[in-house]
Design an enzyme around this catalytic site. Structure first.
Site, PDB file in Angstrom:
ATOM      1  N   ASP A  34      19.244  21.482   7.630  1.00 49.35           N
ATOM      2  CA  ASP A  34      19.103  20.048   7.338  1.00 49.35           C
ATOM      3  C   ASP A  34      18.711  19.903   5.876  1.00 49.35           C
ATOM      4  OD1 ASP A  34      19.752  19.274   9.942  1.00 49.35           O
ATOM      5  OD2 ASP A  34      17.699  19.589  10.630  1.00 49.35           O
ATOM      6  N   LYS A  56      23.250  25.893  11.683  1.00 51.49           N
ATOM      7  CA  LYS A  56      23.675  24.594  12.187  1.00 51.49           C
ATOM      8  C   LYS A  56      23.879  23.631  11.029  1.00 51.49           C
ATOM      9  CE  LYS A  56      20.831  21.517  14.349  1.00 51.49           C
ATOM     10  NZ  LYS A  56      21.092  20.141  13.920  1.00 51.49           N
ATOM     11  N   ASP A  83      26.811  20.085  14.291  1.00 53.03           N
ATOM     12  CA  ASP A  83      26.002  19.172  15.117  1.00 53.03           C
ATOM     13  C   ASP A  83      26.168  17.746  14.617  1.00 53.03           C
ATOM     14  OD1 ASP A  83      24.132  18.184  16.902  1.00 53.03           O
ATOM     15  OD2 ASP A  83      22.409  18.815  15.711  1.00 53.03           O
ATOM     16  N   LEU A  84      27.283  17.130  14.994  1.00 50.37           N
ATOM     17  CA  LEU A  84      27.533  15.750  14.553  1.00 50.37           C
ATOM     18  C   LEU A  84      27.264  14.746  15.666  1.00 50.37           C
ATOM     19  CD1 LEU A  84      30.793  16.279  12.422  1.00 50.37           C
ATOM     20  CD2 LEU A  84      28.399  16.335  11.695  1.00 50.37           C
ATOM     21  N   LYS A  85      26.960  15.219  16.842  1.00 54.95           N
ATOM     22  CA  LYS A  85      26.598  14.354  17.979  1.00 54.95           C
ATOM     23  C   LYS A  85      27.565  13.175  18.103  1.00 54.95           C
ATOM     24  CE  LYS A  85      21.679  15.557  17.882  1.00 54.95           C
ATOM     25  NZ  LYS A  85      21.611  16.326  16.622  1.00 54.95           N
ATOM     26  N   HIS A  87      29.888  10.275  19.335  1.00 57.91           N
ATOM     27  CA  HIS A  87      29.715   9.250  20.371  1.00 57.91           C
ATOM     28  C   HIS A  87      30.587   8.068  19.970  1.00 57.91           C
ATOM     29  CE1 HIS A  87      26.577   6.913  23.040  1.00 57.91           C
ATOM     30  NE2 HIS A  87      27.826   6.651  23.366  1.00 57.91           N
ATOM     31  N   ASP A  88      31.789   8.009  20.567  1.00 50.49           N
ATOM     32  CA  ASP A  88      32.733   6.951  20.189  1.00 50.49           C
ATOM     33  C   ASP A  88      33.723   6.803  21.345  1.00 50.49           C
ATOM     34  OD1 ASP A  88      34.413   5.165  18.658  1.00 50.49           O
ATOM     35  OD2 ASP A  88      33.648   6.108  16.826  1.00 50.49           O
ATOM     36  N   ILE A  89      34.775   6.050  21.158  1.00 48.39           N
ATOM     37  CA  ILE A  89      35.750   5.917  22.242  1.00 48.39           C
ATOM     38  C   ILE A  89      36.470   7.259  22.432  1.00 48.39           C
ATOM     39  CG2 ILE A  89      36.043   3.432  21.910  1.00 48.39           C
ATOM     40  CD1 ILE A  89      38.725   4.076  20.501  1.00 48.39           C
ATOM     41  N   PRO A  90      36.976   7.519  23.644  1.00 52.48           N
ATOM     42  CA  PRO A  90      37.556   8.834  23.931  1.00 52.48           C
ATOM     43  C   PRO A  90      38.601   9.285  22.917  1.00 52.48           C
ATOM     44  CG  PRO A  90      37.315   7.601  25.972  1.00 52.48           C
ATOM     45  CD  PRO A  90      36.928   6.663  24.862  1.00 52.48           C
ATOM     46  N   THR A 142      15.360  15.145  21.543  1.00 54.04           N
ATOM     47  CA  THR A 142      14.000  15.666  21.712  1.00 54.04           C
ATOM     48  C   THR A 142      12.964  14.788  21.008  1.00 54.04           C
ATOM     49  OG1 THR A 142      14.521  17.154  19.902  1.00 54.04           O
ATOM     50  CG2 THR A 142      14.554  18.088  22.083  1.00 54.04           C
ATOM     51  N   ARG A 203       8.625  24.764  18.144  1.00 55.58           N
ATOM     52  CA  ARG A 203       7.528  24.831  17.178  1.00 55.58           C
ATOM     53  C   ARG A 203       6.654  26.045  17.473  1.00 55.58           C
ATOM     54  NH1 ARG A 203      10.428  22.072  14.970  1.00 55.58           N
ATOM     55  NH2 ARG A 203      10.117  20.082  13.924  1.00 55.58           N
ATOM     56  N   GLN A 212       9.201  15.506  16.197  1.00 62.48           N
ATOM     57  CA  GLN A 212       9.589  15.948  17.540  1.00 62.48           C
ATOM     58  C   GLN A 212       8.500  15.556  18.537  1.00 62.48           C
ATOM     59  OE1 GLN A 212      12.444  16.820  18.191  1.00 62.48           O
ATOM     60  NE2 GLN A 212      13.345  18.264  16.745  1.00 62.48           N
ATOM     61  N   ARG A 233      12.769  22.794  10.444  1.00 59.52           N
ATOM     62  CA  ARG A 233      11.668  22.771   9.485  1.00 59.52           C
ATOM     63  C   ARG A 233      10.676  23.933   9.558  1.00 59.52           C
ATOM     64  NH1 ARG A 233      10.990  16.523  10.793  1.00 59.52           N
ATOM     65  NH2 ARG A 233      11.867  17.410  12.707  1.00 59.52           N
TER      66      ARG A 233
HETATM   67  O1  C5P Z   1      13.304  20.593  11.955  1.00 59.57           O
HETATM   68  P1  C5P Z   1      13.489  20.688  13.435  1.00 59.57           P
HETATM   69  O2  C5P Z   1      13.204  22.079  13.996  1.00 59.57           O
HETATM   70  O3  C5P Z   1      12.775  19.596  14.197  1.00 59.57           O
HETATM   71  O4  C5P Z   1      15.063  20.469  13.621  1.00 59.57           O
HETATM   72  C1  C5P Z   1      15.659  20.329  14.873  1.00 59.57           C
HETATM   73  C2  C5P Z   1      17.132  20.182  14.704  1.00 59.57           C
HETATM   74  O5  C5P Z   1      17.709  20.033  15.994  1.00 59.57           O
HETATM   75  C3  C5P Z   1      17.555  18.988  13.866  1.00 59.57           C
HETATM   76  O6  C5P Z   1      18.688  19.399  13.108  1.00 59.57           O
HETATM   77  C4  C5P Z   1      17.960  17.942  14.895  1.00 59.57           C
HETATM   78  O7  C5P Z   1      19.012  17.131  14.438  1.00 59.57           O
HETATM   79  C5  C5P Z   1      18.456  18.824  16.050  1.00 59.57           C
HETATM   80  N1  C5P Z   1      18.393  18.210  17.369  1.00 59.57           N
HETATM   81  C6  C5P Z   1      17.219  17.744  17.928  1.00 59.57           C
HETATM   82  N2  C5P Z   1      17.241  17.153  19.166  1.00 59.57           N
HETATM   83  C7  C5P Z   1      18.365  17.073  19.855  1.00 59.57           C
HETATM   84  C8  C5P Z   1      19.558  17.575  19.311  1.00 59.57           C
HETATM   85  C9  C5P Z   1      19.522  18.162  18.049  1.00 59.57           C
HETATM   86  O8  C5P Z   1      16.174  17.848  17.317  1.00 59.57           O
HETATM   87  N3  C5P Z   1      18.372  16.574  21.075  1.00 59.57           N
END
Ligand code: C5P
Length: 256
Positions: A34, A56, A83-85, A87-90, A142, A203, A212, A233
């Site tokens: 990130d 990632k 990891d672009l998550k 979420h749009d129309i099919p 999360t 963590r 988080q 992080r």
């Molecule tokens: O810095 P940290 O360890 O909190 O980063 C977690 C990573 O996981 C981030 O890139 C975040 O976008 C991703 N993520 C998340 N929760 C989700 C899906 C992905 O924290 N449900």
């Protein structure tokens, strides 16, 4: 569809030799890049690549640097999780999945909340694609606790919402899920050994929680059934990222 072995390291031999455990841990640790630009992301990869194999690429870096940032990672032999998550129309998601598959990535995310038709279209977009990425459905972020789940009007606990979305995803042919450490055990029970469970919110004891909410240590998350851990992080913001990654790998190896 059977899960390729490379994507399902969860259930290997019962007692692998100790020397293999760090190697096993390395296959399961995904570092979240990130970062605001390609130069800093690739500099960090340079510091970490001796220890880490998975990286990632998420929204921050992808929006800043575009698909071009993936090329050097793949060229250096790393596994990339995009990891672009989505979420749009099919139709739109299917097109994005097809374009992403051409980048040589190994995993990518879409929001389970996009619904069964969106998930099925995403799967169908990979038909006939050689070495397709694993599709991972994000259940509940999360960073969402009960209060935030209430705020978006879901009216049930995060755990119940995760289970509902996972069942729906499985019916749409998805075997991979992103979930918090708090739901990983129940998702493992639901998916069995075939499930590819990717768990952020990690963590190590004594590190900052940041934004988080539903978190666990690396060892706890593995013991609960995670296939992969996503760590951002605690590694990327550490004074010595390589040392932080090494400590996490050691903790993971002890839990395996
Ligand atoms: O810095 P940290 O360890 O909190 O980063 C977690 C990573 O996981 C981030 O890139 C975040 O976008 C991703 N993520 C998340 N929760 C989700 C899906 C992905 O924290 N449900």
């Amino acid at each position: 569809m059977p899960i390729p072995e490379r994507l399902n390291p969860s259930f290997g031999p019962a007692h692998p030799p100790v020397v293999d455990l760090i190697e096993d841990a390395r296959k399961r640790l995904i570092v979240a890049l990130d970062m605001p630009d390609a130069v800093s992301a690739l500099a960090l990869v340079g510091q970490l690549e001796k220890n880490c194999q998975w990286f990632k690429v998420g929204l921050e870096l992808f929006v800043a640097a575009g698909p071009a940032v993936i090329e050097p990672l793949v060229a250096r032999g790393h596994s990339v999780f995009l990891d672009l998550k989505l979420h749009d129309i099919p139709n739109t998601v299917a097109g994005a999945v097809h374009s992403a598959a051409a980048l040589g990535i190994k995993m990518m995310t879409l929001h389970a909340a996009g619904g069964p038709a969106m998930l099925a279209a995403a799967r169908a977009a990979l038909d006939g694609v050689a070495d397709p990425p694993e599709l991972l459905a994000v259940t509940v972020l999360t960073s969402m606790d009960q209060a935030q789940v209430n705020d978006v009007g879901l009216g049930r606990s995060p755990a119940k919402q995760v289970e509902l979305l996972a069942r729906m995803g499985m019916e749409a042919g998805i075997h991979g899920f992103v979930c918090s450490p708090q739901e990983v055990a129940s998702l493992r029970a639901l998916t069995g050994p075939e499930g590819v469970l990717v768990v952020p919110g990690i963590r190590p004891a004594g590190t900052a929680i940041d934004d988080q909410k539903r978190i666990a240590t690396p060892a706890e998350a593995l013991r609960l059934g995670a296939s992969y851990l996503v760590v951002g992080r605690p590694i990327t913001q550490a004074p010595d990222p390589a040392e932080a990654a090494e400590a996490i790998l050691k903790e993971m190896a002890e839990a395996l």
